[in-house]
Design an enzyme around this catalytic site. Sequence first.
Site, PDB file in Angstrom:
ATOM      1  N   LYS A   1     142.331 -87.525 127.701  1.00  0.00           N
ATOM      2  CA  LYS A   1     143.320 -88.379 127.056  1.00  0.00           C
ATOM      3  C   LYS A   1     143.892 -89.411 128.030  1.00  0.00           C
ATOM      4  O   LYS A   1     144.125 -90.570 127.661  1.00  0.00           O
ATOM      5  CB  LYS A   1     144.444 -87.542 126.439  1.00  0.00           C
ATOM      6  CG  LYS A   1     143.944 -86.643 125.287  1.00  0.00           C
ATOM      7  CD  LYS A   1     143.334 -87.476 124.223  1.00  0.00           C
ATOM      8  CE  LYS A   1     142.453 -86.816 123.190  1.00  0.00           C
ATOM      9  NZ  LYS A   1     142.831 -85.665 122.484  1.00  0.00           N
TER      10      LYS A   1
ATOM     11  N   ARG B   1     141.755 -73.136 122.368  1.00  0.00           N
ATOM     12  CA  ARG B   1     140.651 -74.104 122.417  1.00  0.00           C
ATOM     13  C   ARG B   1     139.355 -73.488 122.919  1.00  0.00           C
ATOM     14  O   ARG B   1     139.377 -72.564 123.732  1.00  0.00           O
ATOM     15  CB  ARG B   1     141.038 -75.246 123.373  1.00  0.00           C
ATOM     16  CG  ARG B   1     142.264 -76.057 122.937  1.00  0.00           C
ATOM     17  CD  ARG B   1     141.880 -77.237 122.109  1.00  0.00           C
ATOM     18  NE  ARG B   1     143.022 -77.882 121.461  1.00  0.00           N
ATOM     19  CZ  ARG B   1     142.920 -79.030 120.788  1.00  0.00           C
ATOM     20  NH1 ARG B   1     141.764 -79.647 120.683  1.00  0.00           N
ATOM     21  NH2 ARG B   1     143.970 -79.552 120.189  1.00  0.00           N
TER      22      ARG B   1
ATOM     23  N   TYR C   1     147.091 -77.266 131.364  1.00  0.00           N
ATOM     24  CA  TYR C   1     146.518 -77.370 130.017  1.00  0.00           C
ATOM     25  C   TYR C   1     145.622 -78.616 129.882  1.00  0.00           C
ATOM     26  O   TYR C   1     145.965 -79.702 130.369  1.00  0.00           O
ATOM     27  CB  TYR C   1     147.626 -77.399 128.948  1.00  0.00           C
ATOM     28  CG  TYR C   1     147.060 -77.775 127.604  1.00  0.00           C
ATOM     29  CD1 TYR C   1     146.336 -76.841 126.864  1.00  0.00           C
ATOM     30  CD2 TYR C   1     147.157 -79.073 127.120  1.00  0.00           C
ATOM     31  CE1 TYR C   1     145.748 -77.197 125.666  1.00  0.00           C
ATOM     32  CE2 TYR C   1     146.567 -79.437 125.920  1.00  0.00           C
ATOM     33  CZ  TYR C   1     145.858 -78.497 125.194  1.00  0.00           C
ATOM     34  OH  TYR C   1     145.261 -78.859 124.018  1.00  0.00           O
TER      35      TYR C   1
ATOM     36  N   ARG D   1     149.687 -80.377 124.906  1.00  0.00           N
ATOM     37  CA  ARG D   1     150.135 -81.626 125.530  1.00  0.00           C
ATOM     38  C   ARG D   1     151.659 -81.722 125.438  1.00  0.00           C
ATOM     39  O   ARG D   1     152.275 -81.291 124.477  1.00  0.00           O
ATOM     40  CB  ARG D   1     149.498 -82.841 124.833  1.00  0.00           C
ATOM     41  CG  ARG D   1     148.017 -83.019 125.174  1.00  0.00           C
ATOM     42  CD  ARG D   1     147.426 -84.266 124.532  1.00  0.00           C
ATOM     43  NE  ARG D   1     147.348 -84.136 123.100  1.00  0.00           N
ATOM     44  CZ  ARG D   1     148.216 -84.632 122.235  1.00  0.00           C
ATOM     45  NH1 ARG D   1     149.240 -85.382 122.651  1.00  0.00           N
ATOM     46  NH2 ARG D   1     148.080 -84.432 120.952  1.00  0.00           N
TER      47      ARG D   1
ATOM     48  N   CYS E   1     143.627 -82.391 113.134  1.00  0.00           N
ATOM     49  CA  CYS E   1     143.568 -82.832 111.735  1.00  0.00           C
ATOM     50  C   CYS E   1     142.142 -83.043 111.249  1.00  0.00           C
ATOM     51  O   CYS E   1     141.920 -83.740 110.257  1.00  0.00           O
ATOM     52  CB  CYS E   1     144.397 -84.092 111.536  1.00  0.00           C
ATOM     53  SG  CYS E   1     146.161 -83.786 111.726  1.00  0.00           S
TER      54      CYS E   1
ATOM     55  N   HIS F   1     140.873 -92.719 119.344  1.00  0.00           N
ATOM     56  CA  HIS F   1     140.865 -91.268 119.157  1.00  0.00           C
ATOM     57  C   HIS F   1     140.025 -90.969 117.917  1.00  0.00           C
ATOM     58  O   HIS F   1     140.558 -90.632 116.861  1.00  0.00           O
ATOM     59  CB  HIS F   1     142.323 -90.807 118.962  1.00  0.00           C
ATOM     60  CG  HIS F   1     142.540 -89.337 119.023  1.00  0.00           C
ATOM     61  ND1 HIS F   1     143.652 -88.731 118.458  1.00  0.00           N
ATOM     62  CD2 HIS F   1     141.838 -88.332 119.597  1.00  0.00           C
ATOM     63  CE1 HIS F   1     143.611 -87.431 118.686  1.00  0.00           C
ATOM     64  NE2 HIS F   1     142.521 -87.161 119.373  1.00  0.00           N
TER      65      HIS F   1
ATOM     66  N   SER G   1     145.576 -85.275 116.289  1.00  0.00           N
ATOM     67  CA  SER G   1     145.176 -84.005 116.885  1.00  0.00           C
ATOM     68  C   SER G   1     145.301 -82.872 115.872  1.00  0.00           C
ATOM     69  O   SER G   1     146.292 -82.789 115.146  1.00  0.00           O
ATOM     70  CB  SER G   1     146.064 -83.702 118.087  1.00  0.00           C
ATOM     71  OG  SER G   1     145.948 -84.752 119.030  1.00  0.00           O
TER      72      SER G   1
ATOM     73  N   ASP H   1     135.960 -86.651 119.410  1.00  0.00           N
ATOM     74  CA  ASP H   1     137.367 -86.893 119.775  1.00  0.00           C
ATOM     75  C   ASP H   1     137.650 -88.329 120.222  1.00  0.00           C
ATOM     76  O   ASP H   1     138.724 -88.828 119.956  1.00  0.00           O
ATOM     77  CB  ASP H   1     137.779 -85.929 120.893  1.00  0.00           C
ATOM     78  CG  ASP H   1     139.302 -85.783 121.015  1.00  0.00           C
ATOM     79  OD1 ASP H   1     139.952 -85.467 120.001  1.00  0.00           O
ATOM     80  OD2 ASP H   1     139.844 -86.004 122.112  1.00  0.00           O
TER      81      ASP H   1
HETATM   82  N1  LIG Z   1     142.048 -77.688 104.642  1.00  0.00           N
HETATM   83  C1  LIG Z   1     141.274 -78.284 105.547  1.00  0.00           C
HETATM   84  N2  LIG Z   1     141.423 -77.976 106.855  1.00  0.00           N
HETATM   85  C2  LIG Z   1     140.617 -78.594 107.733  1.00  0.00           C
HETATM   86  C3  LIG Z   1     139.627 -79.534 107.336  1.00  0.00           C
HETATM   87  N3  LIG Z   1     138.992 -79.979 108.447  1.00  0.00           N
HETATM   88  C4  LIG Z   1     139.583 -79.350 109.492  1.00  0.00           C
HETATM   89  N4  LIG Z   1     140.550 -78.499 109.069  1.00  0.00           N
HETATM   90  C5  LIG Z   1     141.370 -77.606 109.928  1.00  0.00           C
HETATM   91  O1  LIG Z   1     142.179 -78.395 110.779  1.00  0.00           O
HETATM   92  C6  LIG Z   1     142.288 -77.804 112.075  1.00  0.00           C
HETATM   93  C7  LIG Z   1     141.926 -78.799 113.147  1.00  0.00           C
HETATM   94  O2  LIG Z   1     140.617 -79.266 112.941  1.00  0.00           O
HETATM   95  P1  LIG Z   1     139.773 -79.968 114.087  1.00  0.00           P
HETATM   96  O3  LIG Z   1     138.500 -80.457 113.458  1.00  0.00           O
HETATM   97  O4  LIG Z   1     139.634 -79.066 115.238  1.00  0.00           O
HETATM   98  O5  LIG Z   1     140.776 -81.161 114.496  1.00  0.00           O
HETATM   99  P2  LIG Z   1     140.623 -82.335 115.581  1.00  0.00           P
HETATM  100  O6  LIG Z   1     141.065 -83.579 114.902  1.00  0.00           O
HETATM  101  O7  LIG Z   1     139.248 -82.329 116.137  1.00  0.00           O
HETATM  102  O8  LIG Z   1     141.696 -81.898 116.686  1.00  0.00           O
HETATM  103  P3  LIG Z   1     141.912 -82.326 118.252  1.00  0.00           P
HETATM  104  O9  LIG Z   1     140.814 -81.673 119.020  1.00  0.00           O
HETATM  105  O10 LIG Z   1     143.247 -81.737 118.544  1.00  0.00           O
HETATM  106  O11 LIG Z   1     141.930 -83.797 118.391  1.00  0.00           O
HETATM  107  C8  LIG Z   1     141.378 -76.580 112.065  1.00  0.00           C
HETATM  108  O12 LIG Z   1     142.159 -75.434 111.899  1.00  0.00           O
HETATM  109  C9  LIG Z   1     140.492 -76.799 110.885  1.00  0.00           C
HETATM  110  O13 LIG Z   1     140.058 -75.607 110.321  1.00  0.00           O
HETATM  111  C10 LIG Z   1     139.480 -79.821 105.931  1.00  0.00           C
HETATM  112  O14 LIG Z   1     138.653 -80.615 105.492  1.00  0.00           O
HETATM  113  N5  LIG Z   1     140.335 -79.176 105.091  1.00  0.00           N
HETATM  114  O1  LIG Z   2     144.116 -83.517 124.341  1.00  0.00           O
HETATM  115  C1  LIG Z   2     144.095 -82.318 124.028  1.00  0.00           C
HETATM  116  O2  LIG Z   2     144.684 -81.450 124.618  1.00  0.00           O
HETATM  117  C2  LIG Z   2     143.252 -81.875 122.885  1.00  0.00           C
HETATM  118  C3  LIG Z   2     143.027 -82.926 121.913  1.00  0.00           C
HETATM  119  O3  LIG Z   2     141.900 -83.319 121.670  1.00  0.00           O
HETATM  120  C4  LIG Z   2     144.179 -83.528 121.254  1.00  0.00           C
HETATM  121  O4  LIG Z   2     145.292 -83.004 121.381  1.00  0.00           O
HETATM  122  O5  LIG Z   2     143.975 -84.540 120.551  1.00  0.00           O
HETATM  123 MN   LIG Z   3     141.982 -85.032 120.149  1.00  0.00          MN
END
Ligand SMILES: Nc1nc2c(ncn2[C@@H]2O[C@H](COP(=O)(O)OP(=O)(O)OP(=O)(O)O)[C@@H](O)[C@H]2O)c(=O)[nH]1
Ligand SMILES: O=C([O-])CC(=O)C(=O)O
Ligand SMILES: [Mn+2]
Length: 628
Positions: free
Chosen positions: A234, A405, A225, A86, A278, A254, A276, A301
């Site tokens: 989003k 992704r 993207y 983004r 996290c 979110h 994002s 999400d």
């Molecule tokens: N150390 C640690 N890393 C974590 C944990 N949960 C997730 N991660 C890492 O954080 C990164 C992002 O995790 P996602 O669950 O994909 O994050 P998201 O919030 O869904 O991200 P968006 O899709 O961008 O909104 C990945 O590389 C995970 O492996 C955790 O409990 N501990």
């Molecule tokens: O919007 C995107 O490209 C992917 C996503 O979930 C974020 O960044 O929170």
């Molecule tokens: Mn997201």
Amino acid sequence: MTSVLSGATQDDRAAQDRPDPLAPDLLAWIQEVAALTTPDRIVFVTGSDAEWQELTEKLVAAGTFRPVAGMPNSWHALSDPADVARVEDRTFICSERPQDAGPTNNWMDPTEMKELLTPLFRGAMRGRTMYVMPYCMGPETAASPKLGVEITDSEYVVASMRVMTRVGDRALALINKGHTWVKGLHSLGAPLEADQADVAWPCNETKYIVHFPEERSIWSYGSGYGGNALLGKKCYSLRIASVMARDEGWLAEHMLILKLTSPSNTTHYVAAAFPSACGKTNLAMLEPTIPGWKVETLGDDIAWMTFGKDGRLYAVNPEAGLFGVAPGTGWNTNPNAMRAIEAGNSVFTNVAATDDGGVWWEGMTDEPPAHLTDWKGRDWTPSGVDADGNELASAGQPAAHPNSRFCTPITQVPILADEYFEPVGVPISAILFGGRRKTTIPLVSEARDWQHGVFMGATLSSETTAAATGAVGVVRRDPMAMLPFIGYNAGDYFQHWINVGKGADATKLPKIFYVNWFRRDADGGFLWPGFGENSRVLKWIIERLDGAATAEETAIGYVPAEGALDIDGLDVTPDQLAAALAVEPEEWRQELPLIEEWFAKIGDSVPSSLRDELDALKLRLAEATPRG
Ligand SMILES: Nc1nc2c(ncn2[C@@H]2O[C@H](COP(=O)(O)OP(=O)(O)OP(=O)(O)O)[C@@H](O)[C@H]2O)c(=O)[nH]1
Ligand SMILES: O=C([O-])CC(=O)C(=O)O
Ligand SMILES: [Mn+2]
């Protein structure tokens, strides 16, 4: 796909199966966009299987997709290296008044913005197909279905939207019956001249992701993207929907949504907002490590939350797919995501290719394969040298882009809760806010009440990630994990959260918690193992709801009392646990000027109730001594 244009459309369609005539505002908009962007042809997206076949064939022929070996109906795409995330600095909220976009959004006068964008869109679809893609966010059976139409010249976008949303004829029928809908115009900004060969990932160096909140429309230019181009996600479900939610008294957030069942068979629904990359997708699919507890997924999400007739806050997931961060997703960390991916029907973007035609990313397996083709199409080896010992151009870089992704139907998640299909959603018992912080923020703390919880959310901080372009690892305030997604003034958004609580029966409101899975020790290692072990934190949270778990009051809220967090069988030392849970008044005192700076940036629109919360926090910290 039906190839249709203007007036002939209605006659053709009527002759075939007598559908409702095209909604006049839709027909007029299609004609207006076609006249501006001058595509070679116009195609309605229907959502049929034959259409999927045609799209993927076209994408393979164009070199955008390659079939993934070993996964049915799955596709690998590599983007332009400059179109991977983004673009927050190119994202605009063009409200009529600048104060309605507020200090956290880029703003331009809507008329001026359209004057600026119109020349960019002029002829932008030359040589390409213009797809008219009706879609519905959330079940089409909802009392008031949330409809949209995206016009795009990208087959990749059509294919991805077909996974992420409910695309096609059923949405179109609702629009034609007169339901309101959101206009989303998208172009790659890469017209083709008569003899010009296409590239695998067309896009434009110039990018604009623009929202017109009053007219509920979106114009997106120059990027292919996901977060910039899949306009249902989003742009609609957060930026435009947050404005609708403000006006109509609900919340567009979110957040993941999960269902938690305890050993005594009580169920609770939890929503959680983390910025994002996290941990939302991971928490939404977690496999509890504590016996007898069960997690089922509802969303990973986005959550739309409305009060039900019983006075409780109900959440629905408006999406139909996962658009998950690939790196870090593996059998050890998120087996349910791996099972969903394995079932196929997925699009992978900017991951690496294995020599046998599969896909790979960092964290998918413990050991990387001996040789890969990286996301830039270059040779890659774990050591960074080739067989002759020469250093590779990819040496020292990850094989998959950190924001690569997977895009997968949510129905393939083996632990999807049945309630996912429920148009009214599920009643939320607890809301979690969380960020990625090396220091200061304890593993979990509980808000004193709704207003204090809104303060926690409004002052949430996190280190930036690869999900947006720009520096990674910089601590910034990310209120409710919505900084890049609030479609209006952030102070008004905080006030809206306060109002939601004020208008409700306090005993029925979700309780609010603040979590941090990412605190580090002095050597930089994670203090908390995370992933499935986060079920221990969820257990404490659920037990707090009915008063079964004990807590200790601190300056920042309630944290687990000694022995209250179930660590049975967990491989952490007492020191590590104490450090993960610690509330260090000195660290928090250093946080205060950052919160003050943040409130100063938002200015007069910060609700006075949140300023009161800050004053109260200061007082409590002034008196606090280190805990533990
Ligand atoms: N150390 C640690 N890393 C974590 C944990 N949960 C997730 N991660 C890492 O954080 C990164 C992002 O995790 P996602 O669950 O994909 O994050 P998201 O919030 O869904 O991200 P968006 O899709 O961008 O909104 C990945 O590389 C995970 O492996 C955790 O409990 N501990
Ligand atoms: O919007 C995107 O490209 C992917 C996503 O979930 C974020 O960044 O929170
Ligand atoms: Mn997201």
